[in-house]
Design a protein around this motif. Structure first.
Motif, PDB file in Angstrom:
ATOM      1  N   SER A  73      75.010  64.434  14.348  1.00 40.47           N
ATOM      2  CA  SER A  73      75.651  65.719  14.629  1.00 40.47           C
ATOM      3  C   SER A  73      74.718  66.862  14.223  1.00 40.47           C
ATOM      4  O   SER A  73      75.091  67.746  13.463  1.00 40.47           O
ATOM      5  N   SER A  74      73.488  66.793  14.740  1.00 39.26           N
ATOM      6  CA  SER A  74      72.524  67.865  14.492  1.00 39.26           C
ATOM      7  C   SER A  74      72.872  69.067  15.356  1.00 39.26           C
ATOM      8  O   SER A  74      73.122  68.925  16.552  1.00 39.26           O
ATOM      9  N   ILE A  75      72.859  70.224  14.728  1.00 36.98           N
ATOM     10  CA  ILE A  75      73.049  71.466  15.471  1.00 36.98           C
ATOM     11  C   ILE A  75      71.731  71.851  16.128  1.00 36.98           C
ATOM     12  O   ILE A  75      71.688  72.203  17.291  1.00 36.98           O
ATOM     13  N   ASP A  76      70.671  71.793  15.352  1.00 39.78           N
ATOM     14  CA  ASP A  76      69.316  72.049  15.828  1.00 39.78           C
ATOM     15  C   ASP A  76      68.368  71.280  14.916  1.00 39.78           C
ATOM     16  O   ASP A  76      68.815  70.470  14.109  1.00 39.78           O
ATOM     17  N   LYS A  77      67.061  71.533  15.010  1.00 38.99           N
ATOM     18  CA  LYS A  77      66.108  70.727  14.234  1.00 38.99           C
ATOM     19  C   LYS A  77      66.239  70.939  12.727  1.00 38.99           C
ATOM     20  O   LYS A  77      65.831  70.090  11.951  1.00 38.99           O
ATOM     21  N   ASP A  78      66.844  72.039  12.302  1.00 43.28           N
ATOM     22  CA  ASP A  78      66.953  72.345  10.882  1.00 43.28           C
ATOM     23  C   ASP A  78      68.363  72.238  10.307  1.00 43.28           C
ATOM     24  O   ASP A  78      68.541  72.374   9.100  1.00 43.28           O
TER      25      ASP A  78
END
Length: 123
Positions: A73-78
């Motif tokens: 459940s990554s939103i973006d790479k960070d």
């Protein structure tokens, strides 16, 4: 009734988690899965009904994977996100919260429990 009387639930924190987890599973199977099964058209073939019931079960299992943190459940790479399932016990008369139990993602594993719940085991 498998959930028993709340005042008689075990006092051990882990045992209470298990009890609430199974109560969640019973509610999920009876109300959510039961609702979805009722929506299957009555004039479908046996094969279509079995396929629809399997799709319901697979969807519920996928949802448990999301809550357990198995699904990325990554939103973006960070940044990532985890979804929490919190059970809040309240007094029916006063609406006062008596207890809060986090079932996921830091629980005992909803993905394991759902296999038991599918078989009607809630203890």
């Amino acid at each position: 009734m498998t959930e028993g009387i709340y005042k008689e639930w075990p006092t051990d924190e882990h045992a209470r988690w298990i009890k609430m987890g199974h109560f969640f599973g019973k509610t999920l199977m009876e109300n959510v899965k039961g609702y979805a099964k009722e929506k299957i058209t009555s004039n479908c073939s046996v094969e279509e009904r079995l396929a629809a019931e399997k799709a319901i079960s697979d969807t519920l299992y996928g949802f448990m994977m999301l809550l357990d943190g198995v699904i990325d459940s990554s939103i973006d790479k960070d940044h990532g996100v985890e979804f929490a399932l919190i059970a809040r016990v309240f007094d029916q008369n006063t609406r006062e919260y008596l207890e809060e139990i986090e079932l996921a993602p830091d629980g005992d594993g909803l993905c394991m429990g759902i296999h038991m719940w599918e078989d009607g085991e809630f203890e």
